[in-house]
Each structure stands twice: as C-alpha cells, then as structure tokens.
Enzyme design. Structure first.
Site, PDB file in Angstrom:
ATOM      1  N   TYR A 136       0.860  -1.181   0.000  1.00  0.00           N
ATOM      2  CA  TYR A 136       0.000   0.000   0.000  1.00  0.00           C
ATOM      3  C   TYR A 136       0.898   1.233   0.000  1.00  0.00           C
ATOM      4  CZ  TYR A 136      -4.489   2.289   0.298  1.00  0.00           C
ATOM      5  OH  TYR A 136      -5.589   3.039  -0.005  1.00  0.00           O
TER       6      TYR A 136
ATOM      7  N   ARG B 260      -8.661  10.754  -8.161  1.00  0.00           N
ATOM      8  CA  ARG B 260      -7.768  11.463  -7.237  1.00  0.00           C
ATOM      9  C   ARG B 260      -7.017  10.429  -6.413  1.00  0.00           C
ATOM     10  NH1 ARG B 260      -8.770  13.270  -1.514  1.00  0.00           N
ATOM     11  NH2 ARG B 260      -7.839  11.211  -1.482  1.00  0.00           N
TER      12      ARG B 260
ATOM     13  N   LYS C  60      -6.076  -1.916  -0.733  1.00  0.00           N
ATOM     14  CA  LYS C  60      -6.937  -1.640   0.418  1.00  0.00           C
ATOM     15  C   LYS C  60      -7.597  -2.925   0.918  1.00  0.00           C
ATOM     16  CE  LYS C  60      -8.602   2.219   2.437  1.00  0.00           C
ATOM     17  NZ  LYS C  60      -7.948   3.519   2.624  1.00  0.00           N
TER      18      LYS C  60
ATOM     19  N   GLU D 177     -13.420   5.186  -2.411  1.00  0.00           N
ATOM     20  CA  GLU D 177     -12.010   5.529  -2.196  1.00  0.00           C
ATOM     21  C   GLU D 177     -11.472   6.356  -3.359  1.00  0.00           C
ATOM     22  OE1 GLU D 177      -8.295   5.255  -0.055  1.00  0.00           O
ATOM     23  OE2 GLU D 177     -10.292   4.578   0.508  1.00  0.00           O
ATOM     24  N   ASP D 178     -10.791   7.436  -3.023  1.00  0.00           N
ATOM     25  CA  ASP D 178     -10.033   8.254  -3.983  1.00  0.00           C
ATOM     26  C   ASP D 178     -10.883   8.798  -5.130  1.00  0.00           C
ATOM     27  OD1 ASP D 178      -7.829   8.076  -2.444  1.00  0.00           O
ATOM     28  OD2 ASP D 178      -6.694   6.744  -3.729  1.00  0.00           O
TER      29      ASP D 178
ATOM     30  N   ASP E  77     -13.765   6.234   2.878  1.00  0.00           N
ATOM     31  CA  ASP E  77     -12.625   6.175   3.788  1.00  0.00           C
ATOM     32  C   ASP E  77     -11.806   7.460   3.757  1.00  0.00           C
ATOM     33  OD1 ASP E  77     -10.973   4.680   5.680  1.00  0.00           O
ATOM     34  OD2 ASP E  77      -9.450   4.786   4.110  1.00  0.00           O
ATOM     35  N   ASP E  78     -11.728   8.128   2.608  1.00  0.00           N
ATOM     36  CA  ASP E  78     -10.946   9.367   2.526  1.00  0.00           C
ATOM     37  C   ASP E  78     -11.493  10.420   3.485  1.00  0.00           C
ATOM     38  OD1 ASP E  78      -9.221   8.525   0.348  1.00  0.00           O
ATOM     39  OD2 ASP E  78     -11.003   8.658  -0.906  1.00  0.00           O
TER      40      ASP E  78
ATOM     41  N   ASN F 213      -0.083  11.930   1.904  1.00  0.00           N
ATOM     42  CA  ASN F 213       0.557  10.755   1.306  1.00  0.00           C
ATOM     43  C   ASN F 213       0.862  11.044  -0.158  1.00  0.00           C
ATOM     44  OD1 ASN F 213       0.566   8.729   3.413  1.00  0.00           O
ATOM     45  ND2 ASN F 213      -1.649   8.700   3.262  1.00  0.00           N
TER      46      ASN F 213
ATOM     47  N   ASN G 101      -2.422   6.012  10.084  1.00  0.00           N
ATOM     48  CA  ASN G 101      -2.766   5.203   8.920  1.00  0.00           C
ATOM     49  C   ASN G 101      -4.212   4.726   9.048  1.00  0.00           C
ATOM     50  OD1 ASN G 101      -2.987   3.067   6.978  1.00  0.00           O
ATOM     51  ND2 ASN G 101      -0.760   2.921   6.963  1.00  0.00           N
TER      52      ASN G 101
END
Length: 583
Positions: free
Chosen positions: A96, A148, A166, A237-238, A258-259, A402, A446
């Site tokens: 990851y 993203r 993930k 996610e993202d 999750d972001d 990150n 994290n």
C-alpha cells in the site's frame, strides 16, 4: 443479437487460490487433486516464509517488491497473508502507501494479470449482468474512479491498485476472507490528457463524464451491487469529489468513504491521545489546517464531534479551526467563491484582514495544533516548526499527506525543531530515531487502524447503513487500544504489529454503535457481553494459519465417515507443523 456465453465455466481469478500450497500434507493434496503437481516435501510455514523473504530481498526496488508480492497473492493467497500478518509493519508500505502510488502511476505499464472488476461508462444499462461474471460471494467492495489517487491526481483505471491494496489490508488486519472482497474500478473517462494519449493506457480514451452522468451511473451500480449481494459493504475511495456520493448514498446503502470518514476517524483516534498528552484542556486548543480539501474538512468535522463530547457547543468547536488553502486563510470575505465543503469552517472574524502566509497565520492564531493535508511536501519548514515549538510545550503536529514525498515534514525535522517535544503523527511511515539519548517512535495516522474494523463491524452486524456514530466509535475504540507500554512510551497509536488485536476492539465499538443506532440486523449479538462479542469477532476472522487445518479436518471427516469412525479427531492428529501421519 446477444453474444453467446460459454456454458458451465468455472473460473478462479487467482491462479491457484492456495490449493498448491507446499505446506499441505499428502492427504490434503490428494483431496484437492494437486498431488504430484508440487515438489513432494511438506514444508513448514517457517520454511515457506524464509524462502519468500529471501526472494523479496533479491528485489532491489520497491516496485519490484510490489510485483513479487502481487504474484505471491495470486498464486498462493494463504501464504501471502501468513507472510503479511507476520511482517505487517515491513510489508504494508510495499503493498500500500507509499509503493502503491508508483504502482498506480505505472499500472498500465506493469499489468500482467487480471485482478478485480472494471466497469466502464459504455457498460451503463448492463452493470447487474456484468456483476454475474464475478465468481465469488462478496461481503465488501472498495470502489474508485481513479480521479484522485493519493496526491498523484487523476490516474483513471490505473487507480485499480488502490482497491486491491486496500482490500488486502481488510483481509490482513480484520480477517475478512480474501475471496469475499471485490476490488472495483469504474472507468468514467479521465481528465488526464497524457493518459488518454498513452498507447499503453488500458482505460477508455474519453474525457471524464459529467457530474450528472456520473450520478446516473452510480445510481445503477449501487442498486446492482446490493441486488447481487444484499448485505454488501461498499467503501468509496479516492474520488476527486467524495461528498456528492457520500451524501446521496450513506443513508440508503451500507457505504462509507474512507478518505473522508476513515481519515477523520483515525486522526481523531490519535488526536484524543495527543490532547491527553499535551496537558491542555480541550477548550483551549486551536488548530491550523494546511489544505482545505475533502480529507481535511472530513478530519476537522470529526474533531468537532470530539470537542462537542468534551463539553463545547458546536459553534465553539467549529471556531477552533483555521483552514489555509492555496489562496490563504479561508474566510467568507476574501473575494473568491468558496467550494461548498469549505463554507462550514470559513472565518468571519478576520476583520477584513486576509492571510496569504502560513507563518503569519500561525503568529496570529497561536495554534496548539498544526495539521497538514495539502500534499505539499516540506510545507512545514524549519521556521514553521520552530514557531510551533516556541508557542507550545508539546506541539501537536500531524503532517498527514501521502505518499511520503508529499508529507508536509518528516519526523526527524519535527523532532529536531521541537527538541523532541513534538506530539507527532503522519500519514506515511517514517523511521524511529534517537534524540538526546531517547529512542523516539513516530505515530502514523494510517487509516488501516480503523477501516478494517469499520468494514468487519458492518459485515458482522449486517448494518443497513454506516452511521456517523459507527465511524466515531471506531476512533474512540482506537484511542483505547494502546497497551500499558505504548501509553508509557508516549505513543499516540498502537504498534501496527498488533493490528488484528486493535481491529477486534474497533470492530466491537462499531457493532455496539450500530446496535445503539438500530441499524444492525443480527439481534443475537446484542445480548453478548464485550468479552463474548470479542470472541465472536475472532471466531469469524479469516486466519491464513488455519486454512491447512480446515481442509485437513474436512479430509479427516470424510475419511472417518468412510471408515465408519464417528470421531475425526484421530485422523487430524498427524497434521501438525506441516507434517502428515501416514493414513
């Protein structure tokens, strides 16, 4: 005319799914019909791990190590998770962040085998039918459009590395079975012109669809996923703009982002411990946030919830925050049109004065807390860090961007500038160091501390939605999961090597919150004590070390039945440490 389909096709998306594991004893190999297809020696787990680590050491770059581990997961899934569980601190950065960032940038270049499911804009109208191609029963999916990826921008379908990585952590940390996970990338075009013109790019070569078209596509997809798997947990996610889907679906489906929510929860978990360690009452803290994107606002809103629980009103809690973006301090009167998510924290008490310098803003606010979610590497320079050290005995400094190259400062820079007094957590890993005779270990905020437990808690409780109370419970539970040694050493987060223990605590908190909110669908769990619920959680966690014994028990039961012996235990005694009795 529809395309004909090949009948009676059984497909494994991984090459062997662990059936060819060299730790399997002879009778298991015969049962799996793999006898003779591997070398004859029955190996111990220790020997297997030794070989894997030697092979890993032969790889000279992180991306080569990533590719080897990807191959291992595809060819021997149980061995992969045994290796990861015993070396989680060392291997997580390879599967990851930060290595997955390079893997995503180069995804179309290094692609060798299918992993996960891709759904494209031109599949609209047929999404439910395509889901039937997935050969496993799914409990959880991670869903991205690649728009993203970390701090790397729009990578289109190259972002598939994120759902895959993930979900590997869901399995390693919370014991969700690997074949119950679905990495899912939706190809809705890309705004990255260089990608569209790259001959190796594996996605569709069209610009990004409109927001309205995306909403239509996701409406169909969410309905299709829950029709195919009614209890599925869907984690976004993202996404470049995560808020529309979160607001549209969070009360209708078992989903979370999750972001926004996971990042907020894990930071709150460390923040609770940092506030305790700082010695300053919650009401006296002030926070400067560098970066006013969705992640930063999501973190701040969850910290607002913490302040409210500490006795502040929502208005008092909201006014603890000063956001600084590319145009300076976020205010209501600075002359630009603010993105909707920024308005909540926009200042109206600046008396017409604007701040375009982070250093000047720190002089003005005198913050106790400095958070970075800007993806601007080195933004917390020596001047900024020394200001925080002069203002506070124990400054709280969280550079959360990150990957590591985008982090606002390193642990070493923060330690040197504050003479070791910093309460530090970062988004990416940094090494421990010695300072003034003390060995200091950085905290890493994290998300893997919380999202596995959020997912498993939603799965085991069969929650109809993932409520904000469930998210906050993950943060509170995380803050209580440190052992006595970790607390004594001033850690903000538990040792990552205890992640499965931590995930049990987080999962329990999430289930309890689901029960309190009335969104759970497993009423028998409500009557369990915490100790009983912990035992239930552990019992339902996939353990790669037990897979061989599970198959061995199945073989022994069949043999016992065939031999007329009621108890299969006699047949299982020989299956220890990779050796089998002669049956």
């Amino acid at each position: 005319m529809s395309t004909p389909q090949r009948p009676d096709l059984t497909r494994q998306l991984s090459t062997t799914s662990g059936d060819f594991d060299t730790s399997n004893p002879p009778e298991v190999r015969k049962y799996l019909r793999t006898y003779g297809l591997t070398p004859p020696n029955v190996e111990s787990f220790e020997v297997q791990a030794q070989r894997c680590l030697k092979l890993l050491a032969m790889k000279t770059t992180p991306i080569e190590k990533f590719q080897y581990l990807t191959h291992l997961r595809a060819t021997n899934v149980h061995l992969f998770y045994r290796l990861l569980s015993e070396n989680v601190k060392e291997l997580t950065p390879l599967i990851y962040t930060p290595t997955v960032g390079e893997a995503c940038v180069r995804w179309s270049e290094i692609f060798t085998q299918p992993e996960g499911l891709y759904l494209s804009w031109h599949d609209k109208g047929n999404l439910r039918q395509i889901l039937d191609n997935w050969p496993h029963d799914v409990e959880i999916t991670v869903l991205t459009d690649g728009s993203r990826i970390l701090g790397l921008g729009d990578l289109g379908v190259n972002g598939m590395g994120i759902p895959i990585g993930k979900l590997a952590l869901y399995t390693a940390c919370a014991g969700i079975r690997p074949d119950a996970t679905l990495p899912l990338t939706v190809d809705l075009g890309t705004g990255n012109k260089a990608l569209r013109e790259d001959p190796l790019y594996m996605g569709s070569r069209r610009p990004k669809v409109t927001a309205e078209e995306e909403r239509e596509f996701l409406d169909e997809l969410m309905a299709a996923l829950t029709d195919k798997w009614p209890s599925i947990v869907i984690q976004f996610e993202d996404w470049k703009n995560p808020f529309p889907s979160l607001e549209r679906y969070q009360n209708t489906y078992t989903m979370f982002n999750d972001d926004v929510q996971g990042t907020g929860a894990v930071i709150v978990g460390g923040f609770i411990n940092a506030v305790k360690a700082s010695g300053i009452p919650a009401k006296d803290h002030r926070a400067v946030f560098l970066g006013a994107g969705s992640a930063g606002v999501g973190v701040a809103k969850q910290i607002v919830e913490f302040f409210i629980k500490e006795g502040l009103t929502e208005e008092e809690a909201r006014r603890k925050f000063y956001f600084f973006d590319s145009n300076g301090l976020v205010t209501l009167d600075r002359g630009d049109k603010l993105a909707e998510h920024k308005v909540y924290f926009a200042r109206d008490d600046n008396n017409g004065r604007q701040y375009q310098s982070l250093s000047r803003l720190i002089d003005f606010v005198r913050p106790t807390i400095l958070m970075g979610l800007s993806t601007i590497g080195g933004a917390f320079n020596h001047d900024i860090l020394t200001k925080m050290a002069k203002l506070n005995d124990k400054p709280i400094i969280f550079p959360l961007s990150n990957p590591s190259s985008k982090s606002e400062c390193t642990f070493e820079e923060a330690v040197r500038a504050t003479d070791g007094r910093v309460l530090f957590a970062s988004g990416s890993p940094f090494p421990s160091l010695e300072h003034n005779g003390k060995y200091l270990t950085p905290g890493q905020g994290n998300n893997m501390y919380v999202f596995p437990g959020i997912g498993l808690g939603a799965i085991l409780s069969k929650a109809v939605s993932v409520t904000q109370d469930m998210i906050y419970a993950s943060a509170e539970s995380l803050s209580t999961s440190l052992n006595k040694n970790e607390v004594a050493d001033g850690w903000l987060y538990p040792d990552i090597r205890r992640i499965r223990e931590v995930s049990v605590i987080v999962t329990r908190g999430v289930i309890r919150a689901a029960q309190q909110n009335g969104v759970d669908r497993v009423p028998e769990l409500r009557t369990l004590s915490d100790a009983q619920l912990d035992a239930y959680i552990k019992e339902h966690m996939y353990d790669p070390f037990n897979e061989r014994e599970n198959v061995g028990d199945e073989v022994a039961q069949l043999l016992a039945t065939a031999s007329g012996i009621g108890n299969a235990k006699d047949f299982t005694n020989g299956y220890t440490n990779g050796h089998a009795a002669h049956l």
